[in-house]
Design a protein around this motif. Structure first.
Motif, PDB file in Angstrom:
ATOM      1  N   ARG A   1     -15.070   8.184   4.406  1.00 18.88           N
ATOM      2  CA  ARG A   1     -15.689   9.186   5.268  1.00 18.88           C
ATOM      3  C   ARG A   1     -15.847   8.626   6.672  1.00 18.88           C
ATOM      4  O   ARG A   1     -16.326   7.516   6.859  1.00 18.88           O
ATOM      5  N   SER A   2     -15.479   9.408   7.651  1.00 18.51           N
ATOM      6  CA  SER A   2     -15.617   8.986   9.041  1.00 18.51           C
ATOM      7  C   SER A   2     -17.082   8.939   9.423  1.00 18.51           C
ATOM      8  O   SER A   2     -17.875   9.773   8.988  1.00 18.51           O
ATOM      9  N   GLU A   3     -17.438   7.968  10.243  1.00 18.38           N
ATOM     10  CA  GLU A   3     -18.825   7.808  10.647  1.00 18.38           C
ATOM     11  C   GLU A   3     -19.067   8.073  12.126  1.00 18.38           C
ATOM     12  O   GLU A   3     -20.197   8.197  12.554  1.00 18.38           O
ATOM     13  N   THR A   4     -18.004   8.120  12.911  1.00 23.17           N
ATOM     14  CA  THR A   4     -18.171   8.339  14.343  1.00 23.17           C
ATOM     15  C   THR A   4     -16.943   9.052  14.899  1.00 23.17           C
ATOM     16  O   THR A   4     -15.912   9.126  14.246  1.00 23.17           O
ATOM     17  N   ASN A   5     -17.083   9.585  16.091  1.00 23.93           N
ATOM     18  CA  ASN A   5     -15.985  10.293  16.753  1.00 23.93           C
ATOM     19  C   ASN A   5     -15.443   9.465  17.903  1.00 23.93           C
ATOM     20  O   ASN A   5     -16.170   8.691  18.517  1.00 23.93           O
ATOM     21  N   ILE A   6     -14.165   9.692  18.200  1.00 21.81           N
ATOM     22  CA  ILE A   6     -13.523   9.121  19.378  1.00 21.81           C
ATOM     23  C   ILE A   6     -12.949  10.307  20.143  1.00 21.81           C
ATOM     24  O   ILE A   6     -12.150  11.066  19.601  1.00 21.81           O
ATOM     25  N   HIS A   7     -13.365  10.470  21.370  1.00 29.20           N
ATOM     26  CA  HIS A   7     -12.906  11.602  22.180  1.00 29.20           C
ATOM     27  C   HIS A   7     -11.983  11.093  23.278  1.00 29.20           C
ATOM     28  O   HIS A   7     -12.332  10.162  24.003  1.00 29.20           O
ATOM     29  N   ILE A   8     -10.802  11.700  23.401  1.00 27.83           N
ATOM     30  CA  ILE A   8      -9.870  11.336  24.479  1.00 27.83           C
ATOM     31  C   ILE A   8      -9.263  12.602  25.059  1.00 27.83           C
ATOM     32  O   ILE A   8      -9.229  13.654  24.419  1.00 27.83           O
ATOM     33  N   ARG A   9      -8.785  12.488  26.274  1.00 29.32           N
ATOM     34  CA  ARG A   9      -8.094  13.589  26.925  1.00 29.32           C
ATOM     35  C   ARG A   9      -6.677  13.121  27.202  1.00 29.32           C
ATOM     36  O   ARG A   9      -6.441  11.955  27.463  1.00 29.32           O
ATOM     37  N   ALA A  10      -5.734  14.054  27.124  1.00 26.69           N
ATOM     38  CA  ALA A  10      -4.326  13.718  27.347  1.00 26.69           C
ATOM     39  C   ALA A  10      -3.635  14.891  28.023  1.00 26.69           C
ATOM     40  O   ALA A  10      -4.124  16.025  27.975  1.00 26.69           O
TER      41      ALA A  10
ATOM     42  N   VAL B   1       6.060  11.666  10.539  1.00 25.44           N
ATOM     43  CA  VAL B   1       5.670  10.704   9.502  1.00 25.44           C
ATOM     44  C   VAL B   1       4.728  11.322   8.471  1.00 25.44           C
ATOM     45  O   VAL B   1       4.188  10.617   7.608  1.00 25.44           O
ATOM     46  N   GLY B   2       4.509  12.630   8.559  1.00 28.01           N
ATOM     47  CA  GLY B   2       3.709  13.323   7.556  1.00 28.01           C
ATOM     48  C   GLY B   2       2.220  13.035   7.620  1.00 28.01           C
ATOM     49  O   GLY B   2       1.543  13.011   6.597  1.00 28.01           O
ATOM     50  N   LYS B   3       1.703  12.841   8.820  1.00 32.60           N
ATOM     51  CA  LYS B   3       0.275  12.576   8.992  1.00 32.60           C
ATOM     52  C   LYS B   3      -0.346  13.637   9.876  1.00 32.60           C
ATOM     53  O   LYS B   3       0.341  14.275  10.668  1.00 32.60           O
ATOM     54  N   SER B   4      -1.659  13.791   9.733  1.00 35.45           N
ATOM     55  CA  SER B   4      -2.370  14.661  10.661  1.00 35.45           C
ATOM     56  C   SER B   4      -2.432  13.955  12.014  1.00 35.45           C
ATOM     57  O   SER B   4      -2.219  12.735  12.102  1.00 35.45           O
ATOM     58  N   LEU B   5      -2.752  14.708  13.039  1.00 33.17           N
ATOM     59  CA  LEU B   5      -2.885  14.123  14.370  1.00 33.17           C
ATOM     60  C   LEU B   5      -3.941  13.017  14.360  1.00 33.17           C
ATOM     61  O   LEU B   5      -3.724  11.926  14.885  1.00 33.17           O
ATOM     62  N   SER B   6      -5.077  13.282  13.728  1.00 34.46           N
ATOM     63  CA  SER B   6      -6.144  12.281  13.672  1.00 34.46           C
ATOM     64  C   SER B   6      -5.701  11.030  12.932  1.00 34.46           C
ATOM     65  O   SER B   6      -5.942   9.901  13.388  1.00 34.46           O
ATOM     66  N   GLU B   7      -5.063  11.214  11.777  1.00 29.20           N
ATOM     67  CA  GLU B   7      -4.594  10.046  11.009  1.00 29.20           C
ATOM     68  C   GLU B   7      -3.598   9.229  11.815  1.00 29.20           C
ATOM     69  O   GLU B   7      -3.674   7.999  11.860  1.00 29.20           O
ATOM     70  N   PHE B   8      -2.667   9.916  12.452  1.00 23.41           N
ATOM     71  CA  PHE B   8      -1.633   9.223  13.233  1.00 23.41           C
ATOM     72  C   PHE B   8      -2.247   8.442  14.391  1.00 23.41           C
ATOM     73  O   PHE B   8      -1.936   7.276  14.601  1.00 23.41           O
ATOM     74  N   MET B   9      -3.145   9.094  15.129  1.00 26.89           N
ATOM     75  CA  MET B   9      -3.735   8.435  16.293  1.00 26.89           C
ATOM     76  C   MET B   9      -4.615   7.263  15.874  1.00 26.89           C
ATOM     77  O   MET B   9      -4.576   6.199  16.487  1.00 26.89           O
ATOM     78  N   LEU B  10      -5.405   7.445  14.824  1.00 24.99           N
ATOM     79  CA  LEU B  10      -6.274   6.368  14.376  1.00 24.99           C
ATOM     80  C   LEU B  10      -5.465   5.201  13.832  1.00 24.99           C
ATOM     81  O   LEU B  10      -5.749   4.043  14.151  1.00 24.99           O
ATOM     82  N   ASP B  11      -4.443   5.479  13.033  1.00 22.28           N
ATOM     83  CA  ASP B  11      -3.580   4.406  12.522  1.00 22.28           C
ATOM     84  C   ASP B  11      -2.903   3.656  13.668  1.00 22.28           C
ATOM     85  O   ASP B  11      -2.831   2.430  13.674  1.00 22.28           O
ATOM     86  N   SER B  12      -2.386   4.415  14.637  1.00 25.48           N
ATOM     87  CA  SER B  12      -1.697   3.798  15.774  1.00 25.48           C
ATOM     88  C   SER B  12      -2.648   2.948  16.608  1.00 25.48           C
ATOM     89  O   SER B  12      -2.322   1.814  16.984  1.00 25.48           O
ATOM     90  N   ALA B  13      -3.828   3.474  16.899  1.00 26.80           N
ATOM     91  CA  ALA B  13      -4.800   2.734  17.704  1.00 26.80           C
ATOM     92  C   ALA B  13      -5.289   1.503  16.958  1.00 26.80           C
ATOM     93  O   ALA B  13      -5.443   0.425  17.540  1.00 26.80           O
ATOM     94  N   ARG B  14      -5.525   1.645  15.653  1.00 25.41           N
ATOM     95  CA  ARG B  14      -5.977   0.510  14.845  1.00 25.41           C
ATOM     96  C   ARG B  14      -4.930  -0.602  14.846  1.00 25.41           C
ATOM     97  O   ARG B  14      -5.248  -1.769  15.039  1.00 25.41           O
ATOM     98  N   GLN B  15      -3.668  -0.241  14.632  1.00 20.79           N
ATOM     99  CA  GLN B  15      -2.605  -1.248  14.603  1.00 20.79           C
ATOM    100  C   GLN B  15      -2.450  -1.915  15.962  1.00 20.79           C
ATOM    101  O   GLN B  15      -2.281  -3.128  16.053  1.00 20.79           O
ATOM    102  N   HIS B  16      -2.541  -1.145  17.029  1.00 18.74           N
ATOM    103  CA  HIS B  16      -2.421  -1.719  18.366  1.00 18.74           C
ATOM    104  C   HIS B  16      -3.603  -2.665  18.651  1.00 18.74           C
ATOM    105  O   HIS B  16      -3.427  -3.724  19.237  1.00 18.74           O
TER     106      HIS B  16
END
Length: 106
Positions: A20-29, A44-59
């Motif tokens: 379960r998510s515990e906090t939000n991350i807000h960005i503008r693009a 890659v078959g992910k939601s926008l949130s999943e993709f962005m969080l996975d990408s940011a986490r890996q980076h």
């Protein structure tokens, strides 16, 4: 506090097994960047949130590892270890630095 666990709200289970998510991350693009990210997420078959969080986490992991981990070829590794094992004698500036009192002890 010994009784802190009793005062906490019990966690509710979600229908999926994801954490379960515990906090939000807000960005503008820009529209173009959002479209690009949306397209990649779908690819890659992910939601926008999943993709962005996975990408940011890996980076974030890559950035932190770049600051802590480095890999050398065997011969360069041997030279590096030799330099650590046999440092040059301390110069006047290093000796002066080591004699200074740290800020937290002043």
């Amino acid at each position: 506090m010994e009784h802190a666990a009793v005062l906490e709200r019990p966690r509710t289970r979600t229908k999926t097994r994801r954490a379960r998510s515990e906090t939000n991350i807000h960005i503008r693009a820009t529209v173009q960047v959002k479209h690009l990210i949306d397209t990649a997420a779908v690819a890659v078959g992910k939601s926008l949130s999943e993709f962005m969080l996975d990408s940011a986490r890996q980076h974030a992991i890559d950035v932190l590892l770049d600051q802590r981990l480095f890999v050398l070829e065997p011969e360069k590794h041997d030279a590096f270890i030799a330099a650590l094992d046999n440092p040059p004698p301390a110069g006047a500036k290093l000796k002066a630095l080591m004699k200074r009192k740290p800020l937290w002890q002043k």
